[in-house]
Design a protein around this motif. Structure first.
Motif, PDB file in Angstrom:
ATOM      1  N   ALA A  64       1.264  -1.055   0.246  1.00 23.89           N
ATOM      2  CA  ALA A  64      -0.246  -0.008  -0.187  1.00 23.89           C
ATOM      3  C   ALA A  64       0.357   1.807   0.295  1.00 23.89           C
ATOM      4  O   ALA A  64       0.550   2.125  -0.665  1.00 23.89           O
ATOM      5  N   LYS A  65       1.786   1.281   0.411  1.00 23.73           N
ATOM      6  CA  LYS A  65       2.917   2.354   1.033  1.00 23.73           C
ATOM      7  C   LYS A  65       3.310   2.906  -0.011  1.00 23.73           C
ATOM      8  O   LYS A  65       2.945   3.572  -1.134  1.00 23.73           O
ATOM      9  N   LEU A 184      -5.607   3.579  -3.976  1.00 27.82           N
ATOM     10  CA  LEU A 184      -6.651   2.884  -2.412  1.00 27.82           C
ATOM     11  C   LEU A 184      -6.940   2.189  -2.230  1.00 27.82           C
ATOM     12  O   LEU A 184      -7.367   1.915  -1.247  1.00 27.82           O
ATOM     13  N   ALA A 185      -7.171   1.346  -3.630  1.00 27.78           N
ATOM     14  CA  ALA A 185      -8.078  -0.059  -3.686  1.00 27.78           C
ATOM     15  C   ALA A 185      -6.417  -0.877  -3.292  1.00 27.78           C
ATOM     16  O   ALA A 185      -7.234  -1.487  -2.218  1.00 27.78           O
ATOM     17  N   LEU A 186      -5.691  -0.456  -3.058  1.00 35.01           N
ATOM     18  CA  LEU A 186      -4.982  -0.972  -1.863  1.00 35.01           C
ATOM     19  C   LEU A 186      -4.566  -0.994  -1.205  1.00 35.01           C
ATOM     20  O   LEU A 186      -4.508  -1.838   0.091  1.00 35.01           O
ATOM     21  N   VAL A 187      -5.009   0.222  -0.677  1.00 35.62           N
ATOM     22  CA  VAL A 187      -4.841   0.861   1.043  1.00 35.62           C
ATOM     23  C   VAL A 187      -6.220   0.174   1.957  1.00 35.62           C
ATOM     24  O   VAL A 187      -6.024  -0.885   2.647  1.00 35.62           O
ATOM     25  N   ASN A 188      -7.507  -0.236   0.931  1.00 34.87           N
ATOM     26  CA  ASN A 188      -8.813  -0.501   1.073  1.00 34.87           C
ATOM     27  C   ASN A 188      -8.480  -1.769   1.903  1.00 34.87           C
ATOM     28  O   ASN A 188      -8.845  -3.071   2.399  1.00 34.87           O
ATOM     29  N   ARG A 189      -7.688  -2.439   0.928  1.00 36.15           N
ATOM     30  CA  ARG A 189      -7.393  -4.277   1.030  1.00 36.15           C
ATOM     31  C   ARG A 189      -6.507  -4.905   2.250  1.00 36.15           C
ATOM     32  O   ARG A 189      -6.632  -5.854   3.101  1.00 36.15           O
ATOM     33  N   TYR A 190      -5.511  -3.501   2.298  1.00 37.66           N
ATOM     34  CA  TYR A 190      -4.814  -3.994   3.066  1.00 37.66           C
ATOM     35  C   TYR A 190      -5.348  -4.098   4.556  1.00 37.66           C
ATOM     36  O   TYR A 190      -5.934  -4.450   5.444  1.00 37.66           O
TER      37      TYR A 190
END
Length: 201
Positions: A64-65, A184-190
């Motif tokens: 995510a980062k 944003l999708a990968l932050v939400n996934r995290y």
């Protein structure tokens, strides 16, 4: 000319050194590829993030980062480009106003992405409600960045605005918006994967 704060500049420089100089192992690359399937632009996601696969090593937070960092780097470059456009001579008043507004939008966008990266960093040392607090902040900041990008693009939707300046801005904004959407999708996934892990009996 758009200038970034010293701390942000150091953050972007550090990003350059996280790219692996050696071939990433297949497992690490596969993790990135699989994760990118949850994004709206998976091909772009894989293309931009697979180079960081070795340093990510299957870590949701690092993925995510990295996604936010890529978006931040491109948003910062785009902000500088649009700032230069604002100093161009011969712009029609309507085009100048759209460019000027876009500069403000992109400055806010860069700040938001930087804030989201900071929140992710804090999350690495957080637990429980404190973790959830930083996660919510990170999601909010990335969403805010995406909103600012879309606002910039809408500023050129007026039928009276046309030509190479509009085309150049829209092209760049679409690219940055796709990167930010993926981030944003990968932050939400995290967030979802973290919640799933802590609720496992």
């Amino acid at each position: 000319m758009y200038k970034i704060a010293a701390s942000l500049q150091l953050f972007l420089i550090a990003l350059q050194y996280t790219t692996s100089d050696v071939a990433a192992d297949p497992t690490a690359v596969n993790y990135v590829t699989t994760s990118c399937r949850t994004t709206r632009y998976p091909s772009l996601c894989v293309r931009c993030l697979s180079r960081y696969a070795t340093s990510i090593q299957g870590n949701d937070q690092k993925l995510a980062k990295a996604a936010i960092s890529v978006s931040l780097n491109n948003a910062n470059s785009t902000a500088g480009y649009i700032s230069k456009l604002a100093t161009s001579s011969g712009l029609k008043p309507s085009v100048y106003q759209a460019v000027k507004d876009c500069v403000n939008n992109m400055n806010n966008c860069v700040t938001s992405l930087y804030q989201s990266a900071q929140e992710l960093q804090k999350m690495a040392q957080s637990r429980g409600q404190n973790f959830e607090w930083h996660m919510s902040n990170a999601e909010t900041w990335v969403s805010s960045a995406l909103t600012n990008q879309n606002t910039c693009a809408r500023g050129f939707s007026d039928g009276s605005i046309d030509g190479p300046v509009k085309d150049a801005v829209i092209r760049r904004m679409n690219y940055v918006a796709q990167l930010t959407s993926n981030a944003l999708a990968l932050v939400n996934r995290y967030a979802l994967r973290h919640k799933a892990r802590i609720h496992v009996p």
